[in-house]
Design a protein around this motif. Structure first.
Motif, PDB file in Angstrom:
ATOM      1  N   TYR A   1      -1.490  59.572  -7.882  1.00 24.34           N
ATOM      2  CA  TYR A   1      -1.264  59.956  -6.716  1.00 24.34           C
ATOM      3  C   TYR A   1      -2.896  59.499  -5.914  1.00 24.34           C
ATOM      4  N   ALA A   2      -2.809  59.419  -4.670  1.00 25.16           N
ATOM      5  CA  ALA A   2      -4.018  58.961  -3.834  1.00 25.16           C
ATOM      6  C   ALA A   2      -4.060  60.058  -2.708  1.00 25.16           C
ATOM      7  N   GLN A   3      -5.434  60.361  -2.180  1.00 25.33           N
ATOM      8  CA  GLN A   3      -5.542  61.048  -1.236  1.00 25.33           C
ATOM      9  C   GLN A   3      -6.766  60.576  -0.339  1.00 25.33           C
ATOM     10  N   ARG A   4      -6.553  60.744   1.015  1.00 23.19           N
ATOM     11  CA  ARG A   4      -7.492  60.183   1.930  1.00 23.19           C
ATOM     12  C   ARG A   4      -8.976  60.786   1.628  1.00 23.19           C
ATOM     13  N   GLY A   5      -9.856  59.935   1.785  1.00 22.87           N
ATOM     14  CA  GLY A   5     -11.492  60.347   1.869  1.00 22.87           C
ATOM     15  C   GLY A   5     -11.727  61.186   2.904  1.00 22.87           C
ATOM     16  N   HIS A   6     -13.258  61.261   2.953  1.00 24.50           N
ATOM     17  CA  HIS A   6     -13.744  61.930   3.983  1.00 24.50           C
ATOM     18  C   HIS A   6     -14.889  60.840   4.768  1.00 24.50           C
ATOM     19  N   GLY A   7     -15.261  61.324   5.898  1.00 23.23           N
ATOM     20  CA  GLY A   7     -16.361  60.530   6.608  1.00 23.23           C
ATOM     21  C   GLY A   7     -15.808  59.138   6.849  1.00 23.23           C
ATOM     22  N   LYS A   8     -16.544  58.129   6.517  1.00 23.15           N
ATOM     23  CA  LYS A   8     -16.286  56.772   6.858  1.00 23.15           C
ATOM     24  C   LYS A   8     -15.243  56.210   6.113  1.00 23.15           C
ATOM     25  N   ARG A   9     -14.732  57.270   5.027  1.00 28.46           N
ATOM     26  CA  ARG A   9     -13.554  56.706   4.233  1.00 28.46           C
ATOM     27  C   ARG A   9     -12.543  57.614   4.672  1.00 28.46           C
ATOM     28  N   SER A  10     -12.488  58.196   5.592  1.00 26.88           N
ATOM     29  CA  SER A  10     -11.260  59.040   6.109  1.00 26.88           C
ATOM     30  C   SER A  10      -9.887  58.087   6.519  1.00 26.88           C
ATOM     31  N   SER A  11     -10.228  57.010   6.699  1.00 30.40           N
ATOM     32  CA  SER A  11      -8.952  56.159   7.349  1.00 30.40           C
ATOM     33  C   SER A  11      -8.337  55.480   5.811  1.00 30.40           C
ATOM     34  N   PHE A  12      -8.971  55.578   4.642  1.00 28.80           N
ATOM     35  CA  PHE A  12      -8.503  54.907   3.454  1.00 28.80           C
ATOM     36  C   PHE A  12      -8.079  56.002   2.375  1.00 28.80           C
ATOM     37  N   TYR A  13      -6.915  55.647   1.549  1.00 26.26           N
ATOM     38  CA  TYR A  13      -6.855  56.348   0.260  1.00 26.26           C
ATOM     39  C   TYR A  13      -7.646  56.005  -0.641  1.00 26.26           C
ATOM     40  N   SER A  14      -8.760  57.102  -1.164  1.00 26.87           N
ATOM     41  CA  SER A  14      -9.864  56.571  -1.719  1.00 26.87           C
ATOM     42  C   SER A  14     -10.093  57.494  -2.958  1.00 26.87           C
ATOM     43  N   ASP A  15      -9.312  58.677  -2.999  1.00 23.88           N
ATOM     44  CA  ASP A  15      -9.571  59.391  -4.206  1.00 23.88           C
ATOM     45  C   ASP A  15      -8.145  59.451  -5.020  1.00 23.88           C
ATOM     46  N   TYR A  16      -8.382  58.920  -6.282  1.00 23.95           N
ATOM     47  CA  TYR A  16      -7.274  58.641  -7.000  1.00 23.95           C
ATOM     48  C   TYR A  16      -7.062  59.329  -8.340  1.00 23.95           C
TER      49      TYR A  16
END
Length: 564
Positions: free
Chosen positions: A431-446
């Motif tokens: 699974y992947a989840q969007r990040g926060h702040g400057k990572r909010s446009s990326f799926y960065s939590d895996y």
């Protein structure tokens, strides 16, 4: 509010530590009281509002925007404050004639009841532009996420001090410029617990027109001394083993226990008071002074695995049953103060001798001495590090110069930490989840998993760091191209025996967990390598992980190392 919003925006978009310091220093220098003090309080985590909740924000926006539209927008943006800031429709009939000041917002939120906050929130959102709305919502929820630690914020505050200050007019010839001594961040940390937001007395002292706030309150926190990671290739060749004491790096949490003039407190390494959660320890301490050590669970005459301590962490209070099941103690390794005498300027050898005497005279079983590890040379110490006789209770070794004073911060050279190589498994991205702040446009939590005996994947952990910005783009592209299901901001990624992305996961330890389907929880997992080359079927199994856990609980064992 506009200047605070601009500060947060620029901090969130700035990667450089020094650039962040300059941004905050300039803001604190140019912004009047009390706004700069409230900003500093928010950035150091000292500002919370009990009446302001994220659910209240969501309810307010759904009162003006179609709930489905908001849901889609939130799913795309991935951050509540940013979504509301962008989508909020102003009420044209009731728009305030000015933007609120930061101090005005803080004072209102500190005194408002829960029923009043919703009305205040809507009025402020109507008055502010999108950037200001975002800053307001981040302030209210406490989730600033601008890449600035509390210590870095205090460092910027120390930089507020000018080089000179003008004295009051002299009858014989005007004002005279007086040079001011620079202020170190450790000086601010020393007095921090005697200060109250919005820190008018702090800024008066920093700017040279007020006395230094008194830091001599009994039970105060002392800024901790930290170690640097040792560079095996470069450092050992320059170091003499005879100059350094070796101790185990216990797998607990760093604490400072203080008992002075009837005031007893227990602090985390960042200065947060945690006395309430460890009332059994506080009741069992009998020295007069300040002890630096490691908080652990003690069972059968030895330090228990970190998972036992984790049962007691993040709780405001603990009942008698929990205390009995997970008896906590302090393993002491430094004495900072004794009977009103500050010992931090003494060399470690002298502090250690006095600590040994304190622990020897101490009754009860809540205070133990961290032993010095005997060794003749670095090779012998390396062998002990690789296979510690204390088993998984130690995550490595500490090296401390015998002649070192106790200095706040992380000076290079006096203290080193030499951690054991991390454990490593190969797991499959699930699974992947969007990040926060400057990572909010990326799926960065895996979320990643390993294979069970019946050929299915079961999640064993979650990681959100360890990869470069370029690797993040590659991972994000993989997630978007191989999504099979969506659950709000979370995507389920294709993961099968014959297709899936393998991630090499490094972690510090394993604990048994009834809260996780796999029955295991990882400590400090991170992505150490992306295995584009490895077939998913060759990832590790749950049996592999449980075998490692059994081996760790019995005193050793590894699946691999980060070098493997």
């Amino acid at each position: 509010m506009r200047a605070f919003a601009e500060l947060l925006d620029r901090l969130s978009l700035t990667a450089s530590r020094n650039a962040k310091l300059v941004l905050l220093r300039d803001y604190l220098r140019s912004t009047p009281d009390p706004d700069r003090g409230w900003a500093l309080a928010s950035l150091t985590g000292e500002l919370t509002f009990a009446a302001a909740k994220p659910a209240m924000i969501r309810k307010a926006v759904e009162g003006r925007v179609d709930a489905v539209l908001f849901g889609w927008s939130y799913d795309y943006v991935g951050d509540l404050a940013e979504t509301v800031a962008l989508i909020w429709p102003r009420d044209p009939d009731h728009r305030p004639n000015r933007e609120p000041e930061l101090g005005e917002v803080v004072e209102a939120l500190r005194t408002a009841g829960r029923g009043e906050v919703a009305g205040l929130l809507e009025g402020w959102l109507d008055a502010l532009e999108p950037k200001g709305r975002w800053a307001l919502l981040k302030l209210m929820t406490g989730g600033l996420r601008v890449g600035l630690s509390a210590r870095l914020a205090k460092t910027a505050a120390a930089m507020v001090r000018p080089a000179t200050v003008s004295e009051p007019p002299d009858p014989d010839g005007g004002e005279a410029a007086v040079a001011l001594e620079p202020v170190e961040v450790s000086e601010i940390e020393e007095i921090w617990h005697a200060l109250e937001p919005p820190y008018g007395d702090l800024f008066a002292w920093l700017e040279g027109h007020g006395d230094r706030p008194d830091a001599e309150a009994p039970g105060r926190f002392r800024p901790v001394m930290l170690a640097t990671a040792i560079d095996e290739a470069a450092d050992f060749a320059k170091l003499d083993p005879a100059d350094y004491a070796a101790e185990w790096k216990w797998d607990g949490i760093r604490v400072q226990a203080v008992r002075e003039s009837g005031v007893a407190r227990l602090y985390s390494r960042t200065g947060d008071e945690i006395s309430g959660a460890f009332a059994d320890i506080m009741a069992g301490l009998a020295f007069e002074g300040a002890v630096d050590g490691e908080l652990v669970v003690w069972r059968d005459g030895a330090v228990a695995p970190f998972g036992d301590l984790q049962q007691r962490l993040n709780r405001k209070t603990v009942d008698a049953k929990m205390m009995a099941a997970y008896p906590a103690v302090i393993v002491a390794y430094d004495l900072l103060s004794e009977n009103g005498e500050d010992l931090r300027g003494l060399p470690l050898r002298q502090r250690r001798a006095r600590l040994e005497a304190v622990v020897a005279d101490h009754g009860g079983d809540r205070l133990h001495l961290s032993p010095v590890v005997p060794y003749a040379d670095w090779d012998e110490l390396a062998a002990l590090r690789a296979d510690p006789p204390v088993g998984a209770a130690a995550e490595g070794l500490m090296l401390k110069r015998w002649d070192s004073p106790y200095v706040a911060g992380r000076p290079k050279g006096p203290w080193f930490k030499w951690k054991r190589d991390p454990h490593v498994i190969d797991a499959v991205l699930m699974y992947a989840q969007r990040g926060h702040g400057k990572r909010s446009s990326f799926y960065s939590d895996y979320t990643f998993g390993v294979w069970t005996r019946d050929g299915a994947l079961t999640p064993v952990g979650k990681a959100y760091f360890g990869f470069t910005d370029e690797e993040l783009k590659q991972l994000d592209k993989f997630v978007r191209e191989h999504t099979v299901e969506r659950f709000g901001p979370v995507r389920s990624v294709r993961a099968e025996r014959d297709f899936g992305l393998v991630l090499e996961i490094a972690f510090e330890g394993l604990n048994r967990s009834t809260r996780h389907k796999s029955g295991v929880a990882m400590r400090f997992p991170r992505v150490s390598r992306i295995r584009w080359d490895k077939p998913a079927r060759e990832a590790n199994t749950l049996d592999d992980v449980m075998d490692l856990l059994d081996a760790l609980e019995s005193g050793g064992g590894r699946i691999g190392t980060a070098q493997g």
